[in-house]
Design a protein around this motif. Structure first.
Motif, short mmCIF file in Angstrom:
data_model
loop_
_atom_site.label_atom_id
_atom_site.label_comp_id
_atom_site.label_asym_id
_atom_site.label_seq_id
_atom_site.Cartn_x
_atom_site.Cartn_y
_atom_site.Cartn_z
N SER A 53 0.84 -1.22 0.00
CA SER A 53 0.00 0.00 0.00
C SER A 53 0.87 1.26 0.00
O SER A 53 0.52 2.26 -0.63
N ASP B 262 -5.99 -1.18 -4.84
CA ASP B 262 -5.39 -1.84 -3.67
C ASP B 262 -6.36 -2.89 -3.14
O ASP B 262 -7.36 -2.57 -2.52
N GLU B 263 -6.07 -4.14 -3.41
CA GLU B 263 -6.93 -5.28 -3.06
C GLU B 263 -8.38 -5.08 -3.50
O GLU B 263 -9.30 -5.17 -2.69
MG LIG Z 1 -2.02 -2.75 2.21
#
Ligand SMILES: [Mg+2]
Ligand SMILES: Nc1ncnc2c1ncn2[C@@H]1O[C@H](COP(=O)(O)OP(=O)(O)OP(=O)(O)O)[C@@H](O)[C@H]1O
Length: 238
Positions: free
Chosen positions: A45, A166-167
């Motif tokens: 991240s 992000d994910e």
């Molecule tokens: Mg992360």
């Protein structure tokens, strides 16, 4: 094109330093589709925030389409981010009690676009993600996969060169995850969109053309995936 050299991000925690990024160097060409993997805390991240101009590195070089990002101040970072980057998050981050259409219009409002052009562009983005029949639904009236589609439409509406996720499938079941990967593949092949996504799921990662693995803030693997899985094909575990 994204070029980094020796990116470092150090957080000072009391009297110890946390090296969230510890010398990451790589190049991502325009139009690549890349997965970033690695254990929790490995810096994924942090790396996305720097690539996305949300944050500056402690040291190292970052050149985005010929612009040196590492020395930009907040205002210049914000301007570059608004012009070039679209973000998608695990928890969708949509405004509650606000229709899909209004959620997607928001970045245009910030960019000073109004009236019919704003509505038309938001509608078009919702069409691209397959949600033209849900434009007046609020997030709590949509499934998780549909909410993520709204978030993707919102990320696309300013036509950014780079889509960072992000994910994006972290909160979705496996069938819906594959549908979202299908959408990313479609955007990537139709528009030559650069797509960079973080995932813990190696099956999701194998839908991309390149996999970068981080460990303790360093790149420990960077490999081309010659045969990306076509989303929608029957799931076969490697
Ligand atoms: Mg992360
Ligand atoms: N604002 C911050 N202040 C202090 N330390 C931070 C901060 N942000 C991140 N870190 C630390 O930096 C390291 C990398 O964090 P990061 O969030 O990038 O990991 P990640 O790979 O995304 O993990 P996850 O898979 O759990 O999301 C971690 O050790 C984390 O504790």
């Amino acid at each position: 094109m994204i070029q980094t050299e020796d990116l470092m991000k150090v957080y000072q925690m009391g009297d110890s330093d946390v090296r969230a990024l510890d010398g990451a160097s790589f190049t991502i060409e325009k139009g690549e589709m890349v997965a970033i993997m690695g254990p929790s805390g490995s810096g994924k991240s942090t790396l996305m925030s720097i690539i996305g101009c949300l944050d500056a590195p402690t040291s190292g070089k970052y050149i985005l389409d010929g612009l040196s990002v590492e020395n930009m101040d907040e205002a210049k970072l914000a301007e570059t981010r608004g012009r070039k980057i679209g973000f998608v998050f695990q928890q969708f981050n949509l405004l509650a009690r606000t229709s899909a259409l209004e959620n997607v219009m928001l970045p245009l409002t910030y960019a000073g676009v109004s009236g019919k052009e704003r509505t038309d562009r938001a509608m078009k983005a919702l069409e691209r993600v397959g949600l033209s029949k849900r434009t007046h639904h609020a997030p709590n009236e949509l499934s998780g996969g549909q909410q993520q589609r709204v978030a993707i439409a919102r990320a696309l509406v300013n036509e950014p060169a780079i889509l960072l996720a992000d994910e994006p499938t972290g909160a979705l079941d496996s069938k819906t995850s594959v549908e979202i990967m299908d959408l990313f593949q479609k955007l990537h092949s139709e528009n030559g969109q650069t797509v960079i996504l973080v995932t813990h799921d190696s099956y999701v990662a194998r839908h991309t053309n390149r996999i970068i693995k981080l460990s303790d803030g360093r790149i420990v693997l960077d490999e081309i995936n010659p045969n990306p899985i076509k989303a929608g094909a029957p799931r076969v575990e490697a």
